[in-house]
Design a protein around this motif. Structure first.
Motif, PDB file in Angstrom:
ATOM      1  N   ALA A 202       0.745  -1.210   0.061  1.00  0.00           N
ATOM      2  CA  ALA A 202      -0.021   0.047   0.076  1.00  0.00           C
ATOM      3  C   ALA A 202       0.994   1.207   0.360  1.00  0.00           C
ATOM      4  N   LEU A 203       1.554   1.490   0.277  1.00  0.00           N
ATOM      5  CA  LEU A 203       2.953   2.807   1.387  1.00  0.00           C
ATOM      6  C   LEU A 203       3.451   2.194  -0.321  1.00  0.00           C
ATOM      7  N   GLN A 204       4.188   1.479  -1.479  1.00  0.00           N
ATOM      8  CA  GLN A 204       4.328   1.864  -2.156  1.00  0.00           C
ATOM      9  C   GLN A 204       3.711   2.254  -3.708  1.00  0.00           C
ATOM     10  N   GLU A 205       2.431   1.474  -3.674  1.00  0.00           N
ATOM     11  CA  GLU A 205       1.476   2.296  -4.142  1.00  0.00           C
ATOM     12  C   GLU A 205       1.900   3.650  -4.386  1.00  0.00           C
ATOM     13  N   ILE A 206       0.972   4.245  -3.106  1.00  0.00           N
ATOM     14  CA  ILE A 206       1.411   5.634  -2.460  1.00  0.00           C
ATOM     15  C   ILE A 206       2.157   6.551  -2.832  1.00  0.00           C
ATOM     16  N   ALA A 207       3.484   5.528  -2.743  1.00  0.00           N
ATOM     17  CA  ALA A 207       4.546   6.841  -3.303  1.00  0.00           C
ATOM     18  C   ALA A 207       4.683   6.813  -4.570  1.00  0.00           C
ATOM     19  N   GLU A 208       4.434   5.849  -5.548  1.00  0.00           N
ATOM     20  CA  GLU A 208       4.162   5.485  -6.750  1.00  0.00           C
ATOM     21  C   GLU A 208       3.382   6.427  -7.491  1.00  0.00           C
ATOM     22  N   ASP A 209       2.104   6.797  -7.191  1.00  0.00           N
ATOM     23  CA  ASP A 209       0.700   7.382  -7.392  1.00  0.00           C
ATOM     24  C   ASP A 209       1.868   9.168  -7.065  1.00  0.00           C
ATOM     25  N   LEU A 210       2.481   9.128  -6.377  1.00  0.00           N
ATOM     26  CA  LEU A 210       2.832  10.880  -5.924  1.00  0.00           C
ATOM     27  C   LEU A 210       4.448  11.268  -6.342  1.00  0.00           C
ATOM     28  N   LYS A 211       4.689  10.614  -7.098  1.00  0.00           N
ATOM     29  CA  LYS A 211       6.044  10.641  -7.538  1.00  0.00           C
ATOM     30  C   LYS A 211       6.687  11.632  -7.902  1.00  0.00           C
ATOM     31  N   ASP A 212       5.475  12.352  -9.529  1.00  0.00           N
ATOM     32  CA  ASP A 212       5.636  12.903  -9.783  1.00  0.00           C
ATOM     33  C   ASP A 212       5.802  14.607  -8.909  1.00  0.00           C
ATOM     34  N   ILE A 213       5.514  14.296  -7.980  1.00  0.00           N
ATOM     35  CA  ILE A 213       5.902  15.909  -6.830  1.00  0.00           C
ATOM     36  C   ILE A 213       6.584  15.504  -5.066  1.00  0.00           C
ATOM     37  N   ALA A 214       6.746  14.262  -5.316  1.00  0.00           N
ATOM     38  CA  ALA A 214       7.350  13.631  -3.671  1.00  0.00           C
ATOM     39  C   ALA A 214       8.379  13.211  -4.705  1.00  0.00           C
ATOM     40  N   VAL A 215       9.378  13.198  -3.215  1.00  0.00           N
ATOM     41  CA  VAL A 215      10.453  12.193  -2.951  1.00  0.00           C
ATOM     42  C   VAL A 215      10.451  11.660  -2.235  1.00  0.00           C
ATOM     43  N   VAL A 216      11.040  10.290  -2.031  1.00  0.00           N
ATOM     44  CA  VAL A 216      10.808   9.087  -0.784  1.00  0.00           C
ATOM     45  C   VAL A 216      11.593   9.535  -0.404  1.00  0.00           C
ATOM     46  N   GLU A 217      12.119   9.888   0.776  1.00  0.00           N
ATOM     47  CA  GLU A 217      12.650  10.646   2.103  1.00  0.00           C
ATOM     48  C   GLU A 217      12.819   9.506   3.414  1.00  0.00           C
ATOM     49  N   GLN A 218      12.098   8.183   3.393  1.00  0.00           N
ATOM     50  CA  GLN A 218      12.356   7.549   4.001  1.00  0.00           C
ATOM     51  C   GLN A 218      11.296   6.270   3.328  1.00  0.00           C
ATOM     52  N   ALA A 219      12.071   5.852   2.649  1.00  0.00           N
ATOM     53  CA  ALA A 219      11.139   3.990   2.598  1.00  0.00           C
ATOM     54  C   ALA A 219      10.273   3.726   3.397  1.00  0.00           C
ATOM     55  N   PRO A 220       9.565   2.558   3.700  1.00  0.00           N
ATOM     56  CA  PRO A 220       8.503   2.320   4.385  1.00  0.00           C
ATOM     57  C   PRO A 220       9.440   1.126   5.035  1.00  0.00           C
ATOM     58  N   THR A 221       8.884   1.614   6.626  1.00  0.00           N
ATOM     59  CA  THR A 221       9.721   0.589   7.361  1.00  0.00           C
ATOM     60  C   THR A 221       8.702   0.010   8.631  1.00  0.00           C
ATOM     61  N   LEU A 222       9.846  -0.587   9.082  1.00  0.00           N
ATOM     62  CA  LEU A 222       8.455  -1.683  10.017  1.00  0.00           C
ATOM     63  C   LEU A 222       9.401  -0.787  11.145  1.00  0.00           C
ATOM     64  N   GLU A 223       8.645  -0.543  12.375  1.00  0.00           N
ATOM     65  CA  GLU A 223       8.645   0.123  13.744  1.00  0.00           C
ATOM     66  C   GLU A 223       7.540  -0.418  14.792  1.00  0.00           C
ATOM     67  N   GLY A 224       7.656  -1.216  15.257  1.00  0.00           N
ATOM     68  CA  GLY A 224       6.753  -2.117  15.941  1.00  0.00           C
ATOM     69  C   GLY A 224       5.456  -2.241  15.321  1.00  0.00           C
ATOM     70  N   TRP A 225       4.420  -2.096  15.610  1.00  0.00           N
ATOM     71  CA  TRP A 225       3.113  -2.018  15.278  1.00  0.00           C
ATOM     72  C   TRP A 225       2.698  -0.997  13.574  1.00  0.00           C
ATOM     73  N   ARG A 226       3.880   0.213  13.396  1.00  0.00           N
ATOM     74  CA  ARG A 226       4.003   0.753  12.455  1.00  0.00           C
ATOM     75  C   ARG A 226       4.499   0.310  11.783  1.00  0.00           C
ATOM     76  N   MET A 227       4.307   0.951  10.217  1.00  0.00           N
ATOM     77  CA  MET A 227       5.096   0.381   9.173  1.00  0.00           C
ATOM     78  C   MET A 227       4.917   2.825   8.436  1.00  0.00           C
ATOM     79  N   THR A 228       6.094   3.215   8.503  1.00  0.00           N
ATOM     80  CA  THR A 228       6.055   4.411   8.154  1.00  0.00           C
ATOM     81  C   THR A 228       6.523   4.625   6.630  1.00  0.00           C
ATOM     82  N   LEU A 229       6.347   5.213   6.001  1.00  0.00           N
ATOM     83  CA  LEU A 229       6.691   6.450   4.860  1.00  0.00           C
ATOM     84  C   LEU A 229       6.643   7.660   4.807  1.00  0.00           C
ATOM     85  N   THR A 230       7.976   8.439   4.955  1.00  0.00           N
ATOM     86  CA  THR A 230       7.917   9.811   4.380  1.00  0.00           C
ATOM     87  C   THR A 230       8.303  10.306   3.615  1.00  0.00           C
TER      88      THR A 230
END
Length: 187
Positions: free
Chosen positions: A148-176
């Motif tokens: 899901a996070l990779q799809e979101i990054a793909e949708d926004l790649k025209d105006i955004a850069v992935v600063e932090q790739a999807p990482t699992l930290e405890g019960w949360r996975m974050t994408l910046t």
């Protein structure tokens, strides 16, 4: 015996200079009220010069050897210092990070709403953090959240850069994601 209440000492939150008798050095390098360097003088001579000019003796460089003191109006000096600091804070640019929360079960319609909102924030120059929160047994399938996070990054790649790739930290996975303009300036 009656207790004498002292008036509160007015403390400035930004200015911390020693003035007049607060100065502890025996000798000081004196700059008078005209900006003339008078050289190294005993403290009491420097204080006398300041009192004769009806101004304050302010320690402006306490770490120098001997400390540097100036003869000036401390109230005016403190006001100008706070004014400079306020002006400097006004010109600082603070990058805001906005967070969008999802779950592995979030459907496409709601993900699209999050993507549209993130696009708006990225265009405003804000960073966006997508957070997928796993509950109970969902943690067994982190690949669903990662996809899901990779799809979101793909949708926004025209105006955004992935600063932090999807990482699992405890019960949360974050994408910046950060706006391209901010990423180009820092990189």
């Amino acid at each position: 015996m009656k207790r004498v209440k002292r008036p509160p000492v007015r403390q400035s939150d930004t200015i911390d200079f020693r003035i007049n008798r607060q100065i502890r050095a025996r000798e000081v390098r004196l700059i008078d009220h005209n900006g003339v360097n008078r050289g190294v003088l005993p403290f009491f001579d420097a204080l006398r010069i300041a009192e004769e000019a009806e101004l304050d003796l302010v320690e402006v460089a306490p770490t120098a050897n001997p400390p540097v003191c100036r003869v000036l109006d401390f109230g005016k000096f403190a006001y100008e210092q706070t004014k400079k600091e306020r002006e400097a804070r006004k010109h600082q640019k603070k990058i805001e990070i906005k967070t969008i929360r999802l779950t592995p079960r979030t459907d496409d319609y709601h993900k699209d709403i999050g993507v549209r909102t993130a696009r708006k924030w990225l265009e405003e120059g804000k960073k966006v953090k997508f957070m997928v929160r796993f509950k109970s047994r969902e943690i067994s399938y982190p690949e669903i959240g990662q996809r899901a996070l990779q799809e979101i990054a793909e949708d926004l790649k025209d105006i955004a850069v992935v600063e932090q790739a999807p990482t699992l930290e405890g019960w949360r996975m974050t994408l910046t994601l950060s706006p391209e303009s901010v990423a180009q300036k820092s990189g």
